[in-house]
Structure formats: C-alpha cells, structure tokens
Design a protein around this motif. Structure first.
Motif, PDB file in Angstrom:
ATOM      1  N   HIS A 133       0.827  -1.209   0.000  1.00 53.53           N
ATOM      2  CA  HIS A 133       0.000   0.000   0.000  1.00 53.53           C
ATOM      3  C   HIS A 133       0.862   1.260   0.000  1.00 53.53           C
ATOM      4  O   HIS A 133       0.441   2.298  -0.519  1.00 53.53           O
ATOM      5  CB  HIS A 133      -0.962  -0.030   1.186  1.00 53.53           C
ATOM      6  N   GLU A 166      -2.986  -1.099   5.924  1.00 50.30           N
ATOM      7  CA  GLU A 166      -4.124  -1.515   5.111  1.00 50.30           C
ATOM      8  C   GLU A 166      -4.199  -3.035   5.036  1.00 50.30           C
ATOM      9  O   GLU A 166      -5.286  -3.619   5.069  1.00 50.30           O
ATOM     10  CB  GLU A 166      -4.006  -0.915   3.706  1.00 50.30           C
ATOM     11  N   CYS A 167      -3.036  -3.691   4.941  1.00 50.95           N
ATOM     12  CA  CYS A 167      -3.004  -5.162   4.917  1.00 50.95           C
ATOM     13  C   CYS A 167      -3.612  -5.723   6.199  1.00 50.95           C
ATOM     14  O   CYS A 167      -4.413  -6.662   6.170  1.00 50.95           O
ATOM     15  CB  CYS A 167      -1.570  -5.664   4.782  1.00 50.95           C
ATOM     16  N   ARG A 171      -5.709  -4.267   8.291  1.00 52.71           N
ATOM     17  CA  ARG A 171      -7.151  -4.005   8.380  1.00 52.71           C
ATOM     18  C   ARG A 171      -7.947  -4.948   7.485  1.00 52.71           C
ATOM     19  O   ARG A 171      -9.015  -5.443   7.878  1.00 52.71           O
ATOM     20  CB  ARG A 171      -7.435  -2.540   8.033  1.00 52.71           C
ATOM     21  N   ASN A 172      -7.451  -5.208   6.284  1.00 55.20           N
ATOM     22  CA  ASN A 172      -8.155  -6.128   5.386  1.00 55.20           C
ATOM     23  C   ASN A 172      -8.176  -7.543   5.950  1.00 55.20           C
ATOM     24  O   ASN A 172      -9.187  -8.247   5.864  1.00 55.20           O
ATOM     25  CB  ASN A 172      -7.494  -6.117   4.004  1.00 55.20           C
ATOM     26  N   PHE A 173      -7.057  -7.975   6.522  1.00 49.49           N
ATOM     27  CA  PHE A 173      -6.993  -9.307   7.129  1.00 49.49           C
ATOM     28  C   PHE A 173      -7.985  -9.412   8.280  1.00 49.49           C
ATOM     29  O   PHE A 173      -8.689 -10.420   8.425  1.00 49.49           O
ATOM     30  CB  PHE A 173      -5.566  -9.569   7.621  1.00 49.49           C
ATOM     31  N   LYS A 197     -10.758  -7.904   8.687  1.00 48.53           N
ATOM     32  CA  LYS A 197     -12.148  -8.005   8.218  1.00 48.53           C
ATOM     33  C   LYS A 197     -12.540  -9.466   8.047  1.00 48.53           C
ATOM     34  O   LYS A 197     -13.649  -9.876   8.408  1.00 48.53           O
ATOM     35  CB  LYS A 197     -12.313  -7.247   6.897  1.00 48.53           C
ATOM     36  N   ASN A 231      -7.027 -14.649  -1.166  1.00 46.55           N
ATOM     37  CA  ASN A 231      -7.829 -13.430  -1.327  1.00 46.55           C
ATOM     38  C   ASN A 231      -6.932 -12.212  -1.517  1.00 46.55           C
ATOM     39  O   ASN A 231      -7.218 -11.330  -2.338  1.00 46.55           O
ATOM     40  CB  ASN A 231      -8.738 -13.232  -0.115  1.00 46.55           C
ATOM     41  N   ALA A 232      -5.845 -12.156  -0.741  1.00 48.91           N
ATOM     42  CA  ALA A 232      -4.896 -11.048  -0.887  1.00 48.91           C
ATOM     43  C   ALA A 232      -4.249 -11.079  -2.266  1.00 48.91           C
ATOM     44  O   ALA A 232      -4.092 -10.037  -2.917  1.00 48.91           O
ATOM     45  CB  ALA A 232      -3.836 -11.123   0.207  1.00 48.91           C
ATOM     46  N   PHE A 236      -6.692  -9.800  -4.841  1.00 50.10           N
ATOM     47  CA  PHE A 236      -6.874  -8.353  -4.748  1.00 50.10           C
ATOM     48  C   PHE A 236      -5.688  -7.601  -5.346  1.00 50.10           C
ATOM     49  O   PHE A 236      -5.850  -6.549  -5.973  1.00 50.10           O
ATOM     50  CB  PHE A 236      -7.063  -7.961  -3.281  1.00 50.10           C
TER      51      PHE A 236
END
Length: 587
Positions: free
Chosen positions: A82, A485-486, A488-490, A492, A519-520, A523
């Motif tokens: 990011h 950001e990584c 926070r996405n994890f 979720k 998923n990562a 994305f």
C-alpha cells in the motif's frame, strides 16, 4: 516431485509446451520508493538528516523548532504494497505543491531502513503509510498530528489544503471576516494599492489552491480570500455572485473593478489555472508599470511525476522453452523463515515503545509459536528462548528492551543478516518480508495441526482459543504487522470468521489462512506493488498441485478447490517432514 499429487509432468505436459516471457528489469539497487534528486518537492529524510533539515535553532534560547512553514512527513516501508501504491500519489502532490515551500514542505522516511529504526520508533510509527503534520514551532519531542492518507491526488490535495487553512499557514489562506471594502483597505499596508480577493463557497478548494499557486509569484498585488456568505464585503462591492470568482480592486480607482467568474470560463478550462494565471497576469502588469523586476515564475512542473517507484525502462524478452528451465518451489524455505523472523523482531516489534496488555499477551503467544512451530537457525532459536523467558517474568516490555535482549544473545538483527531465498524479488522493494511473513503464518498453522494429529493432548484443539495457533497469528497481524491496510483487510476476514464460529479446528485454521492469502493475491493481482517476474497467482498453482483443483483448465474464471487435497498439499509444502528449500525442475 510432490508425493501424492500429480504434476503437469504426469499428464505429459512439459516446459517445451510453453513460450516463457521473461521480464528483464534494467535497474540498479534502489532501497527507497523516493529519490531526492528526481522527485520534485520531496525531502528524503533519514535519522541523520531529519533534525538538521526539519528544525532550526530559534529564539534567544536557540531551541530546536520548526520554522514558519508546516511539514508533512510520510513514514513508509519500502516493501509495503500500500506504500508502493501510495507513492505516485504522494509524488504528484509534491510536484503540485513544490513552490509552496515557504508554507509547506513534504518529506519521506523509509522505516524499512535500519538507519531509520530509531527515528520511526521516536515518532511511534507502528503501521504504514502514515502522514504526520509538524506545525509551526514544533519541538523534536513532538510526534506530530496524523493526516489522513487519501487514495487519489485530488483528495489528498484537498485534505492538505484544509490542514493549511486550519493551521492559518499562510495567513492569506484565512477567510476575511465580515467587513466592508473600506475595512479591507484599512487592514492592508498603505503601500499596497491593488488587491485580488478570491471568493468561494465554504468547502470549495478551487480558491485555496489558486491562492497558493499565485502567492509565491506576487510582487505588488495583495491577495486575500473570502467566503461567498460574507455579505458585508459583497454588498459593499455590489456583487451577487454565488460561485467562485476573483475580484480585482484598486485603492486609487475604487470604481474600477475586475471580475473573473466560473461562468466566464470555457467548459474545458481548469478554474484553478485560470484564476491563478489571472492573478499573476494582473501582478505582472502592475510590476511592469512600476518597473519592478520580477523573479522567475514558480509552479508545478508536470511530466513523469506519477511513475512507479521503479523508473528505469523494462524490456520484454521472449525465450524459447529449449533454453529455459522452470524452477518450481515445492517446500517452504528455511532461509525465508529465518529472515522473516529476524525482520519481524527487529523492524516491527522493536519499533513499539510500550508493549503491554493484549499486545504483550500477543507477543508471548507469537514468540512461543515461533519456538514450537517455525524452524530457524540455532542463533535465532537461542534468542527467541531468551526473549520468551523474559516475557514470562513480566507484564510489559519496550521495543528497545526487545532489541537489547536480541543483541545480548549475539543475534545479528541488522538488515545484512536478512537474505531472501524464494521470497527475493526480481526488483528492489518487491516480495521480501510480506512473502516471508506468509511463510511464517502457514508454517505455524500447518505444524501446529500436524502436532495435534500426533499428540492431541499437547496442542490446543481450538485454534481460536487464547493459546490457539490462530489466535497467535491473528494477534500478530493485528498488533504488529506494519502494513496498516493489509492488517485491516486481514482483520475483516477474521471478524467474519468470529461472527460465525467460536471453535475452529487446527485443520480449519490452516485452510482459513490459505484462503486469506489467496484473497490477498486476488486483490493485488496486476497491482503497482506486484513483482513483474512473480505475478500474483492462486496458490497452489496447477504446476504445484493439479489434484488441488476440480478442473485443470488454467483459463477457468472460477477455481473450484478440492480442499481435502489442498490441506494435504499444504502439509507437504510447510510440514515438518519436508526438507526446507527443496525444489524440482521441469526440463
């Protein structure tokens, strides 16, 4: 070849069926996303240069303080996806604002650099990218205020304009109070006979930006800004405009007014550029009449300012299969695991000033998990055991104390000790630690699962329990992984898991983390942060495990996984029976 699984060789598909396209990257070593020599308007700061560049000795006591300008400093990790995505946005902002340096300066600090470790710790940088505002007169002990990281140049610029207005820097950015035109003239020096007033609605950014572009280029005209609800001013000027406009006033000829409005612009005109140029043109005409010599005009230099961090050209070369062998990783690399552990200890955990409460419990679980499940070099294992012993005795620790314990065990935690094997990128700042951390995560979960199969009494069967392996992994990513950001996405995905399940078996934990990784990858596929020689793929690939998919069609839009075979493959890849670093070659 992997046991139990068919490779593409088993169905008579060999490398001679492929035309391999290689990316040959023509670039030298680059250890930063930014270059102070080519990135206009940016200060590349280090531990050594930060204080001399940002602060000055001010006042009778010669205290170190920032000067009258604001500083916005981005702290980043050069490996962080990011941060890589944000870099062209920040460069574009720097280019657009480079001539505002009397009011605003932009800097960057690479927290992945060993030399900046103490600086990033001093500012309390835990996750990146982070923007910190240092206001006028800030002391070195001041950690600054957070500025929101926006994901477009326009939005980031608007945020910065709002910050500058709030900080009253420069003072001309402040909207005029309710006053009539006579009061406006009374507030200006008697030597000023012409003034341009930018009037705009509350919340508009056009006038703010035009003012800052024009202001460094003015020699004779004063420049002010007002909101269009300033009725005292507008009524005294007999103006009824409700949109953004610029009014030119002359003290000596009060009946002569100039007006540039949005309605007068053509459809494709940039209002910021039109208003800026109108103000500078009026100032140029006045300085010509007064015979005042003008400085060279300042402004953005548009061009290749939003290019990726790797600027040098890439050449595509096509090699025939007969001259190329394809190496396929079939087991986790011990070197990657050891390097990832070293980095997590020395560059992430060590940057935390105070580790207490949940963070402390997470750190204990993580270190214990590393000792139990992750094969590392003897020196690293010794250091981990010393750290674990210290953690058991207390209820809090600082990052500096972690570093001291590691060094006291004679462990080399400098970047020179970190060498990547399969996680090495084809270009600087790609792969590396994020790849290595995923190897730690998968290895921990797989080996905890295997240990439970051998001796259920010694391993917590609920991976989400306080001492479960999934809890240790989740805690590390939430509290210590520095890609904000990584993380926070994890989390979720973790939140969704916790809503639906209270008990998660160790086998399901392995598969949950495998899905999270894929998923990562999905994305980030095709993203600016992607390594051009290692495109993001769904793991395992067809080459690694054909039986892991219910369809062998590589063009299939949706992959239907055979999760039983995936679990067996992951045991083969990350499990205790594999010889770390093994590869096989398709010939």
């Amino acid at each position: 070849m992997l046991r139990r699984f068919r490779s593409l060789n088993s169905i008579a598909v060999t490398a001679t069926h492929f035309a391999i396209i290689l990316l040959i990257i023509l670039c030298g070593d680059v250890d930063s996303l930014y270059d102070g020599n080519t990135d206009r308007g940016l200060y590349v700061l280090t531990e050594e240069s930060f204080n001399p560049t940002v602060y000055r000795h001010i006042g009778p006591n010669r205290e170190l303080r920032t000067e009258s300008n604001l500083w916005i400093v981005q702290f980043y990790n050069s490996w962080c996806g990011h941060c890589i995505k944000f870099s062209p946005i920040y460069k574009a902002l720097a280019n657009r604002t480079q001539h505002w340096s009397a009011y605003l300066k932009l800097g960057v600090v690479n927290c992945a650099d060993d030399l900046n470790r103490d600086l990033c710790t001093r500012f309390g940088i835990r996750q990146t990218p982070v923007l910190r505002l240092l206001t006028t007169g800030s002391h070195p002990a001041n950690k600054g205020e957070d500025v929101e990281v926006r994901h477009s140049t326009t939005n980031l610029l608007q945020t910065v304009l709002d910050v500058m207005e709030y900080q009253r820097t420069p003072r001309e950015l402040q909207p005029l109070p309710e006053q009539r035109v006579g009061e406006l003239w009374a507030s200006l020096p008697r030597s000023v006979n012409e003034v341009a007033v930018i009037v705009e609605p509350i919340g508009s950014h056009v006038g703010k930006e035009a003012l800052l572009h024009a202001l460094p280029n003015l020699h004779a005209i004063a420049l002010r800004r007002a909101h269009n609800n300033n009725r005292a001013l507008l009524d005294s000027l007999n103006v009824n405009e409700r949109t953004t406009f610029v009014m030119f006033l002359d003290r000596l000829h009060p009946d002569e007014k100039g007006l540039v409005t949005l309605e007068s612009l053509s459809r494709n005109s940039d209002p910021v550029a039109v208003f800026t140029n109108a103000i500078i043109r009026a100032d140029t005409e006045l300085t010509t009449r007064l015979r005042i010599q003008r400085r060279p005009q300042l402004g953005p230099v548009y061009g290749d300012t939003t290019s990726p961090a790797v600027r040098r050209p890439m050449q595509m070369q096509v090699h025939s299969a007969s001259s190329f062998t394809l190496s396929v990783q079939t087991a986790v690399s011990g070197q990657d695991l050891n390097s990832a552990v070293l980095y997590s200890l020395s560059n992430e955990i060590a940057r935390h000033n105070d580790i207490t409460g949940r963070e402390y419990e997470t750190l204990k679980a993580y270190v214990t998990g590393l000792i139990k499940w992750v094969p590392v070099r003897p020196a690293t294992l010794t250091a981990l055991r010393i750290l674990e012993t210290s953690l058991r005795r207390g209820n809090g620790i600082t990052g500096a104390e972690v570093t001291r314990l590691l060094r006291a065990s004679n462990l080399n935690v400098d970047s020179g000790a970190i060498e990547w094997d399969h996680c090495k990128g084809s270009v600087p700042d790609r792969r590396g630690y994020p790849c290595g951390l995923w190897q730690i995560i998968h290895t921990m979960s797989v080996r905890a699962y295997e240990a439970g199969l051998l001796s259920a009494a010694t391993v917590e069967s609920n991976a989400l329990a306080a001492n479960g392996v999934l809890t240790a992994v989740i805690g590390y990513v939430e509290h210590f992984f520095s890609c904000g950001e990584c993380s926070r996405n994890f989390m979720k995905g973790v939140a969704s898991l916790r809503r639906n399940q209270v008990v998660v078996s160790n086998a399901d934990a392995v598969l949950f983390l495998w899905r999270a990784h894929n998923n990562a990858n999905r994305f980030l596929a095709g993203d600016l942060s992607e390594d051009p020689a290692h495109p993001k793929q769904q793991f395992p690939t067809l080459v690694q495990c054909l039986d892991c998919r219910n369809s062998a069609d590589p063009q299939a839009q949706t992959i239907v996984w055979n999760e039983g075979n995936v679990l067996r493959f992951l045991r083969e890849f990350y499990g205790a029976k594999r010889s770390a670093g093994a590869t096989f070659v398709l010939e």
